[in-house]
Each structure stands twice: as C-alpha cells, then as structure tokens.
Design an enzyme around this catalytic site. Structure first.
Site, PDB file in Angstrom:
ATOM      1  N   ASP A   1     -23.432  30.174  46.612  1.00  0.00           N
ATOM      2  CA  ASP A   1     -22.440  29.901  45.553  1.00  0.00           C
ATOM      3  C   ASP A   1     -21.411  28.818  45.890  1.00  0.00           C
ATOM      4  O   ASP A   1     -20.224  28.957  45.542  1.00  0.00           O
ATOM      5  CB  ASP A   1     -21.705  31.194  45.171  1.00  0.00           C
TER       6      ASP A   1
ATOM      7  N   LYS B   1     -28.257  33.500  40.011  1.00  0.00           N
ATOM      8  CA  LYS B   1     -28.092  34.951  40.105  1.00  0.00           C
ATOM      9  C   LYS B   1     -26.984  35.418  39.169  1.00  0.00           C
ATOM     10  O   LYS B   1     -25.921  34.785  39.109  1.00  0.00           O
ATOM     11  CB  LYS B   1     -27.801  35.358  41.557  1.00  0.00           C
TER      12      LYS B   1
ATOM     13  N   CYS C   1     -19.797  37.624  47.658  1.00  0.00           N
ATOM     14  CA  CYS C   1     -21.221  37.300  47.496  1.00  0.00           C
ATOM     15  C   CYS C   1     -21.963  37.137  48.814  1.00  0.00           C
ATOM     16  O   CYS C   1     -23.149  37.455  48.906  1.00  0.00           O
ATOM     17  CB  CYS C   1     -21.367  36.077  46.601  1.00  0.00           C
TER      18      CYS C   1
END
Ligand code: C5J
Length: 231
Positions: free
Chosen positions: A26, A131, A164
C-alpha cells in the site's frame, strides 16, 4: 542463487531468492500524500515518507536478485460494492471513502490517489494486488500467485506497520509463509505503534515472523559471490 542468511530478530533466517518474494504493501498516494485517505483520518502523512528510501533500496536489491516483487493497493470498486458498510461508516473522517478529494475519489480504484507513489512504481510485469481489506490475502489471488511460484518466504514492507503490514504478516504466517519485516521499510502515523508492532512480530521466538532492516538485508546479499550490494 542459493541461500542468503539474513541477520534478524529473534534469530538469523536463511532464504532462497528463487523462493522468496517482496510484498510491498500500500505505498499509495492515498496514504503518503496530503489530500488522501490517510489525511482524512486526521493523520500526519509526512511520517510515512520515512520508509521510502529503504523501500527503494529493497526494490533495487530484489529486482537485481531476480526475486518476485508484488505490490498491493488498498481500495474499492467505483460503486463501492466491495466495501463493507461498517468500513464506509467508520469514524468521523473529513472525507469518507468514495468522496471526491484533491486526488480523486478517496480509496477508489483507478483514481490518482489510489495509485502507487512515483518513487516505488511497479516495474513492468510485477503483480499488483488490489485488495479491499487490510490484509493482502483477504479477497485476493495473492495466495495462488505465491504458491504457483513455490514461494515460501515473504519480505513484507510498506505502510502502515501495525495495520496492513501487520495484518498481511499474520495472514501469511497462518498460511505457512515465513515473513521477514525490514523495520526501516515500514512506517506508521504512530511511531509508538511502529515500534510495538515490530516487537509483536519477533517476540515469543518469532510468533509472527522475523524483523530485520535494509542494512542487514543488503549485507546478506552482498556476502554472496554474485554480490548485489545496494548502492
Ligand atoms: C490503513 C494501511 N492504515 N495500508 N491501511 O488503513 O495500513
């Protein structure tokens, strides 16, 4: 290439680059740049810049070693049909997921804010996993991609350490992968969560995995005959 032995906590770990992958979590404009999802939650997004130089080094090293490099992006379909109401309605952000901000709609796929930052942009052919959740295994084909390539070890990095990155390490660990987290390739909006998150991974004999850093990873690869020192 053979075995690379990386100094780490709680102990050194040997990996075979042919069976290892970097999973870059990310590193998106929505988390690292002003005007994105991270800032709508009230965070100082400049704190995440700390991880960028070491991530650049890791990408360079992994590509030179021929390792699989995978990038992830958190985000949702434009109609938000994959976003749970409990996520959409959470808290009191300045803008909600799907609202229009200076980098397009917050945390929506295809918008400028959803893209990966220029410094760490995927190279052609590197898989990008979109995701909807925090963990990279949830509702994605990451597991298939890794097992089809006979990957057994993951170097997991990116942002944020305790959200994450941590969720992905926990998911990967439960699926049988050995997860190594380079401390300087991760960052958090909360420096104390970064520190504690890393400790949680390597505590209890490595309950979730191993913690190292780019200096030690570079040294391990440089020790090989094929010397791949990071400039
Ligand atoms: C968050 C992430 N923090 N990538 N996402 O919401 O860690």
């Amino acid at each position: 290439m053979g075995s690379v032995v990386i100094d780490a906590a709680p102990q050194a770990i040997a990996l075979d680059p042919a069976h290892s992958a970097v999973v870059m979590i990310d590193m998106q404009r929505d988390f690292l740049e002003p005007g994105g999802f991270g800032e709508t939650l009230g965070n100082d997004v400049s704190l995440l810049q700390a991880a960028v130089p070491a991530c650049k080094d890791l990408l360079k090293l992994a590509r030179a070693a021929g390792m699989l490099v995978i990038h992830t992006r958190e985000g949702h379909r434009p109609d938000l049909s994959d976003a749970p109401p409990a996520k959409l309605q959470r808290g009191a952000p300045s803008l909600r997921i799907g609202d229009r901000g200076p980098m397009g709609r917050i945390l929506v796929r295809g918008e400028p804010g959803h893209d990966i930052i220029a410094e760490l942009y995927p190279a052609p052919g590197e898989p990008v996993i979109d995701k909807p959740g925090k963990g990279a295994f949830h509702a994605t084909d990451l597991y298939s991609i890794l097992t089809n390539r006979r990957i057994d070890t993951l170097i997991v990095c990116g942002v944020t350490t305790e959200v994450c990155v941590h969720t992905t390490v926990r998911e990967g660990n439960d699926r049988g992968f050995r997860c190594i987290v380079p401390s300087d390739c991760c960052a958090s909006y909360f420096p104390e969560f970064h520190q504690v998150g890393l400790k949680m991974i390597s505590a209890q004999g490595g309950i979730f995995g191993w913690v190292s850093d780019m200096a030690r990873i570079s040294a391990a690869f440089a020790a090989l005959p094929e010397a791949l020192a990071v400039a």
